[in-house]
Design a protein around this motif. Structure first.
Motif, PDB file in Angstrom:
ATOM      1  N   PRO A  82       0.804  -1.235   0.000  1.00  0.00           N
ATOM      2  CA  PRO A  82       0.000   0.000   0.000  1.00  0.00           C
ATOM      3  C   PRO A  82       0.831   1.276   0.000  1.00  0.00           C
ATOM      4  N   ALA A  83       1.928   1.313   0.748  1.00  0.00           N
ATOM      5  CA  ALA A  83       2.744   2.527   0.773  1.00  0.00           C
ATOM      6  C   ALA A  83       3.357   2.802  -0.594  1.00  0.00           C
ATOM      7  N   GLU A  84       3.823   1.739  -1.250  1.00  0.00           N
ATOM      8  CA  GLU A  84       4.389   1.905  -2.587  1.00  0.00           C
ATOM      9  C   GLU A  84       3.315   2.332  -3.582  1.00  0.00           C
ATOM     10  N   LEU A  85       2.087   1.858  -3.395  1.00  0.00           N
ATOM     11  CA  LEU A  85       0.990   2.238  -4.283  1.00  0.00           C
ATOM     12  C   LEU A  85       0.738   3.738  -4.231  1.00  0.00           C
ATOM     13  N   LYS A  86       0.723   4.306  -3.033  1.00  0.00           N
ATOM     14  CA  LYS A  86       0.510   5.749  -2.905  1.00  0.00           C
ATOM     15  C   LYS A  86       1.640   6.532  -3.572  1.00  0.00           C
ATOM     16  N   ARG A  87       2.868   6.044  -3.379  1.00  0.00           N
ATOM     17  CA  ARG A  87       4.015   6.724  -3.975  1.00  0.00           C
ATOM     18  C   ARG A  87       3.963   6.653  -5.501  1.00  0.00           C
ATOM     19  N   VAL A  88       3.608   5.480  -6.040  1.00  0.00           N
ATOM     20  CA  VAL A  88       3.516   5.309  -7.489  1.00  0.00           C
ATOM     21  C   VAL A  88       2.489   6.262  -8.079  1.00  0.00           C
ATOM     22  N   PHE A  89       1.327   6.363  -7.442  1.00  0.00           N
ATOM     23  CA  PHE A  89       0.294   7.230  -7.993  1.00  0.00           C
ATOM     24  C   PHE A  89       0.617   8.706  -7.808  1.00  0.00           C
ATOM     25  N   HIS A 123       3.269   9.810   5.513  1.00  0.00           N
ATOM     26  CA  HIS A 123       2.852  10.612   6.664  1.00  0.00           C
ATOM     27  C   HIS A 123       1.556  11.369   6.410  1.00  0.00           C
ATOM     28  N   LEU A 124       0.955  11.201   5.243  1.00  0.00           N
ATOM     29  CA  LEU A 124      -0.255  11.949   4.887  1.00  0.00           C
ATOM     30  C   LEU A 124      -1.501  11.094   5.087  1.00  0.00           C
ATOM     31  N   ASP A 125      -2.523  11.691   5.647  1.00  0.00           N
ATOM     32  CA  ASP A 125      -3.848  11.090   5.668  1.00  0.00           C
ATOM     33  C   ASP A 125      -4.603  11.609   4.448  1.00  0.00           C
ATOM     34  N   GLU A 126      -5.029  10.699   3.583  1.00  0.00           N
ATOM     35  CA  GLU A 126      -5.605  11.109   2.299  1.00  0.00           C
ATOM     36  C   GLU A 126      -6.821  12.014   2.476  1.00  0.00           C
ATOM     37  N   LEU A 127      -7.708  11.667   3.395  1.00  0.00           N
ATOM     38  CA  LEU A 127      -8.936  12.441   3.547  1.00  0.00           C
ATOM     39  C   LEU A 127      -8.665  13.828   4.115  1.00  0.00           C
ATOM     40  N   LYS A 128      -7.777  13.920   5.104  1.00  0.00           N
ATOM     41  CA  LYS A 128      -7.436  15.239   5.651  1.00  0.00           C
ATOM     42  C   LYS A 128      -6.786  16.114   4.583  1.00  0.00           C
ATOM     43  N   ALA A 129      -5.931  15.506   3.750  1.00  0.00           N
ATOM     44  CA  ALA A 129      -5.307  16.268   2.670  1.00  0.00           C
ATOM     45  C   ALA A 129      -6.343  16.776   1.679  1.00  0.00           C
ATOM     46  N   LEU A 163      -5.477  22.019  -5.910  1.00  0.00           N
ATOM     47  CA  LEU A 163      -6.095  21.051  -6.817  1.00  0.00           C
ATOM     48  C   LEU A 163      -5.093  20.013  -7.307  1.00  0.00           C
ATOM     49  N   GLY A 164      -3.809  20.352  -7.326  1.00  0.00           N
ATOM     50  CA  GLY A 164      -2.802  19.396  -7.760  1.00  0.00           C
ATOM     51  C   GLY A 164      -2.600  18.251  -6.798  1.00  0.00           C
ATOM     52  N   SER A 165      -2.968  18.448  -5.541  1.00  0.00           N
ATOM     53  CA  SER A 165      -2.803  17.384  -4.549  1.00  0.00           C
ATOM     54  C   SER A 165      -3.908  16.343  -4.606  1.00  0.00           C
ATOM     55  N   VAL A 166      -4.937  16.584  -5.410  1.00  0.00           N
ATOM     56  CA  VAL A 166      -6.133  15.760  -5.358  1.00  0.00           C
ATOM     57  C   VAL A 166      -5.922  14.381  -5.978  1.00  0.00           C
ATOM     58  N   GLN A 167      -5.366  14.322  -7.189  1.00  0.00           N
ATOM     59  CA  GLN A 167      -5.346  13.055  -7.922  1.00  0.00           C
ATOM     60  C   GLN A 167      -4.629  11.927  -7.190  1.00  0.00           C
ATOM     61  N   PRO A 168      -3.411  12.125  -6.659  1.00  0.00           N
ATOM     62  CA  PRO A 168      -2.779  11.006  -5.958  1.00  0.00           C
ATOM     63  C   PRO A 168      -3.562  10.544  -4.745  1.00  0.00           C
ATOM     64  N   MET A 169      -4.207  11.483  -4.033  1.00  0.00           N
ATOM     65  CA  MET A 169      -5.006  11.103  -2.871  1.00  0.00           C
ATOM     66  C   MET A 169      -6.240  10.304  -3.288  1.00  0.00           C
ATOM     67  N   VAL A 170      -6.904  10.757  -4.362  1.00  0.00           N
ATOM     68  CA  VAL A 170      -8.107  10.062  -4.828  1.00  0.00           C
ATOM     69  C   VAL A 170      -7.766   8.663  -5.329  1.00  0.00           C
ATOM     70  N   LEU A 171      -6.696   8.539  -6.121  1.00  0.00           N
ATOM     71  CA  LEU A 171      -6.332   7.230  -6.649  1.00  0.00           C
ATOM     72  C   LEU A 171      -5.926   6.271  -5.533  1.00  0.00           C
ATOM     73  N   ALA A 172      -5.212   6.787  -4.533  1.00  0.00           N
ATOM     74  CA  ALA A 172      -4.843   5.931  -3.407  1.00  0.00           C
ATOM     75  C   ALA A 172      -6.081   5.479  -2.638  1.00  0.00           C
ATOM     76  N   MET A 173      -7.012   6.392  -2.384  1.00  0.00           N
ATOM     77  CA  MET A 173      -8.232   6.031  -1.665  1.00  0.00           C
ATOM     78  C   MET A 173      -9.104   5.101  -2.484  1.00  0.00           C
ATOM     79  N   LEU A 174      -9.139   5.314  -3.799  1.00  0.00           N
ATOM     80  CA  LEU A 174      -9.939   4.440  -4.661  1.00  0.00           C
ATOM     81  C   LEU A 174      -9.497   2.990  -4.530  1.00  0.00           C
ATOM     82  N   HIS A 175      -8.192   2.781  -4.461  1.00  0.00           N
ATOM     83  CA  HIS A 175      -7.685   1.416  -4.322  1.00  0.00           C
ATOM     84  C   HIS A 175      -7.969   0.846  -2.934  1.00  0.00           C
TER      85      HIS A 175
END
Length: 395
Positions: A132-139, A274-280, A315-327
């Protein structure tokens, strides 16, 4: 694994995947800026700009789910090849005949090219992660691709338009798909290998994924935030043209947005664990709301560049957070369908936005679309609260 190729082997080709994404997306970005400025230069007005921007979302409306199935069935190269051909043909039409209908057709094909290629790229990127950590980094890296293309393409298009011609900008759009295919060939070919459970999931419609409340609310947030991005893309050329800014200055304003989006995504790569996707996401929504409300009063090119940069950070921070949460909220064997559904939902719900922005700007003031999106972002905080409650119930 859905493939005989191991994640470690695929990761060696990750830079080529990102380069492919940048080149394909840059073709769309160049076309978008050149088409918007061309119709304004020809005196067609803001409503026509809105129509053209809507066309970038029209083809994905019909192609996204098919693109997801195509990627699951054939892997990376076939859908990317189809996307490259669509982008190349659309750019050639605009280069050969600079008329309203030719440029309209080019916008339509350019948007379709992204929808077909991006789903395959996102799916392939997911195969390159083994935890999971690598998945967030990849996205996070995947999200950098559009940011980099948006940083470079508007500036390049504006300079070419100012110092050469509109035709030169469309010629750049022709070269970019060819470059993308050259990069794509460096990614290893591997045939997808589905398990019986995955084959059964693929036979079920993607729509039943919407039974999951967390995914529904996540898609709603993605839709509103994407529409805010569209509002900025629409307003900058219109406001810049009304203020008498040159094409280069307009390109710099758009480029500052993209540079900030790139920087924030690099920061996400560094601090992903160290980031919480929803808070971000909620912080990004709050910052974007404030900037959308005050953008119209920012002074001159420097002021617009600063406002665009702050919006780009949000708005640039949105896509990696959304893709990580989607998975996280989607079954592992249906990620391809979920990615296609996300693209369909985003483009389907926002297809009318640029046209609506054009009508609203023509009837009121150029900044009205930004104020509308600020209000929608405030309302969308409720969906973020529901996601948080669902995550708390599951934990």
């Amino acid at each position: 694994m859905t493939s005989a190729t191991e994640p470690a082997d695929l990761r060696l080709a990750f830079p080529w995947l990102i380069a492919t994404l940048i080149a394909v997306h840059a073709c769309m970005a160049v076309t978008r800026v050149a088409a918007s400025l061309w119709v304004l230069d020809q005196g067609y007005g803001e409503w026509t700009v809105g129509v053209l921007l809507s066309l970038f979302a029209l083809a994905p409306l019909f192609l996204s789910l098919w693109a997801g199935r195509l990627a699951d069935r054939h892997g990376f190269h076939r859908p990317v090849g189809i996307g490259v051909l669509m982008a190349l043909f659309g750019a050639l039409v605009a280069l050969g005949s600079q008329s309203l209908w030719a440029i309209t057709f080019s916008c339509l094909l350019s948007g379709g090219a992204i929808s077909v290629a991006a789903v395959a790229m996102q799916r392939e990127a997911g195969l390159m992660a083994d935890n999971p950590a690598e998945l967030k980094r990849v996205f996070s890296w995947v999200a950098l691709g559009p940011a980099l293309s948006n940083a470079l393409a508007p500036v390049a298009a504006g300079v070419l338009i100012d110092h050469v011609s509109f035709r030169a900008a469309f010629a750049l759009a022709v070269l970019l798909p060819l470059l993308a295919w050259g990069f794509a060939l460096r990614v290893p070919r591997h045939a997808p290998r589905q398990t019986p459970a995955q084959a059964s999931a693929g036979a079920r419609p993607a729509w039943d994924l919407l039974r999951q409340p967390a995914l529904r609310n996540l898609l709603l947030l993605n839709i509103v935030l994407s529409a805010a991005w569209d509002a900025h893309s629409f307003v900058v050329p219109v406001v810049g043209h009304a203020r008498g800014l040159s094409a280069s200055s307009i390109g710099l304003v758009l480029g500052s947005f993209a540079v900030a989006a790139t920087v924030v995504r690099l920061a996400i790569v560094r601090w992903a664990q160290h980031l919480d996707e929803l808070k971000a996401l909620r912080a990004a929504m709050a910052l974007a709301t404030v900037m959308l409300m005050v953008y119209a009063w920012l002074p001159g090119t420097p002021g617009l560049m600063l406002g665009s940069a702050l919006l780009g950070m949000a708005l640039g921070s949105v896509q990696p957070m959304v893709l990580a949460m989607l998975h996280q909220v989607t079954p592992a064997d249906r990620h391809g369908q979920a990615l296609g559904l996300r693209m369909l939902a985003t483009n389907g719900a926002t297809i009318a936005m640029p046209v609506g922005f054009g009508l609203l700007a023509a009837a009121t003031t150029a900044a009205a679309p930004l104020w509308l999106m600020a209000a929608l972002l405030l309302a969308a905080q409720a969906a973020a609260v529901r996601i948080g409650r669902a995550r708390g119930a599951d934990s």
